[in-house]
Design a protein around this motif. Structure first.
Motif, PDB file in Angstrom:
ATOM      1  N   UNK A  77       0.838  -1.203   0.000  1.00 47.50           N
ATOM      2  CA  UNK A  77       0.000   0.000   0.000  1.00 47.50           C
ATOM      3  C   UNK A  77       0.871   1.250   0.000  1.00 47.50           C
ATOM      4  N   UNK A  78       0.281   2.361  -0.416  1.00 51.20           N
ATOM      5  CA  UNK A  78       0.963   3.651  -0.408  1.00 51.20           C
ATOM      6  C   UNK A  78       1.160   4.113   1.042  1.00 51.20           C
ATOM      7  N   UNK A  84       3.560   8.495   7.823  1.00 55.61           N
ATOM      8  CA  UNK A  84       4.645   7.634   7.356  1.00 55.61           C
ATOM      9  C   UNK A  84       5.347   8.338   6.188  1.00 55.61           C
ATOM     10  N   UNK A  85       6.654   8.153   6.093  1.00 56.73           N
ATOM     11  CA  UNK A  85       7.346   8.748   4.951  1.00 56.73           C
ATOM     12  C   UNK A  85       8.367   7.808   4.310  1.00 56.73           C
ATOM     13  N   UNK A  86       8.411   6.545   4.765  1.00 60.10           N
ATOM     14  CA  UNK A  86       9.321   5.577   4.160  1.00 60.10           C
ATOM     15  C   UNK A  86       8.880   4.158   4.502  1.00 60.10           C
ATOM     16  N   UNK A  87       9.380   3.228   3.704  1.00 61.42           N
ATOM     17  CA  UNK A  87       9.218   1.810   3.988  1.00 61.42           C
ATOM     18  C   UNK A  87      10.553   1.307   4.519  1.00 61.42           C
ATOM     19  N   UNK A 101      15.807   1.318   3.706  1.00 62.03           N
ATOM     20  CA  UNK A 101      14.714   2.278   3.726  1.00 62.03           C
ATOM     21  C   UNK A 101      14.428   2.705   2.291  1.00 62.03           C
ATOM     22  N   UNK A 102      13.162   2.716   1.911  1.00 63.12           N
ATOM     23  CA  UNK A 102      12.745   3.110   0.565  1.00 63.12           C
ATOM     24  C   UNK A 102      11.580   4.080   0.686  1.00 63.12           C
ATOM     25  N   UNK A 103      11.538   5.057  -0.196  1.00 61.83           N
ATOM     26  CA  UNK A 103      10.434   6.017  -0.169  1.00 61.83           C
ATOM     27  C   UNK A 103       9.428   5.769  -1.283  1.00 61.83           C
ATOM     28  N   UNK A 104       9.799   4.997  -2.270  1.00 56.90           N
ATOM     29  CA  UNK A 104       8.934   4.756  -3.425  1.00 56.90           C
ATOM     30  C   UNK A 104       8.212   3.416  -3.305  1.00 56.90           C
ATOM     31  N   UNK A 105       6.904   3.445  -3.415  1.00 57.76           N
ATOM     32  CA  UNK A 105       6.119   2.209  -3.338  1.00 57.76           C
ATOM     33  C   UNK A 105       6.462   1.272  -4.493  1.00 57.76           C
TER      34      UNK A 105
END
Length: 147
Positions: A77-78, A84-87, A101-105
């Motif tokens: 999910x986005x 939230x600002x990162x995965x 850490x990634x910021x793009x879905x």
């Protein structure tokens, strides 16, 4: 965060170009030794292959090999704006547990759907990220233990 991703991308593209130059140099040496030798065509690179559109999957309850969903891609999910600002992807790479850490879905989705002997995804979390030493987990959105 974006600078680190940009630097990583630039370095990977530089390495790719370096490999292409090395191949070109080898081919030039071959042509100098055997001018009439028919070089085989280059392999079909992944970047030149047409991509299939991913199947949107809202919930993948079970991804083990016996499951009917085993071949369906995981859809992350986005991020929730303002919270939230990162995965944070937790994975095992070459028998060593690591995280990224990634910021793009889209990038997180691509990494989530890689299955190799050297790479195994353990969890995907959403985080409030400031820097590598200052982040807070918001939610675990997928875990290998859920399977």
């Amino acid at each position: 965060m974006q600078d680190a991703v940009s630097q990583n991308l630039t370095e990977l593209l530089r390495q790719r170009e370096e490999c292409f130059v090395k191949i070109w140099e080898c081919e030039q040496e071959l042509k100098a030794i055997l001018p009439d030798y028919p070089l085989p065509p280059p392999p079909d690179l992944p970047s030149r292959q047409k991509r299939k559109k991913p199947v949107a999957v809202k919930n993948v309850p079970d991804r083990d090999a016996s499951s009917a969903c085993a071949n369906m891609p995981l859809k992350i999910r986005e991020l929730e704006a303002g919270v939230e600002n990162a995965y944070r992807l937790v994975y095992v790479y070459q028998d060593k547990e690591q995280s990224s850490f990634q910021t793009e879905a889209t990038l997180a989705n691509a990494l989530a759907n890689i299955y190799t002997e050297d790479f195994r995804l353990l969890a995907i979390e959403t985080v409030a990220f400031n820097d590598l030493d200052d982040w807070r987990k918001v939610q675990t959105i997928w875990s290998a233990q859920q399977e």
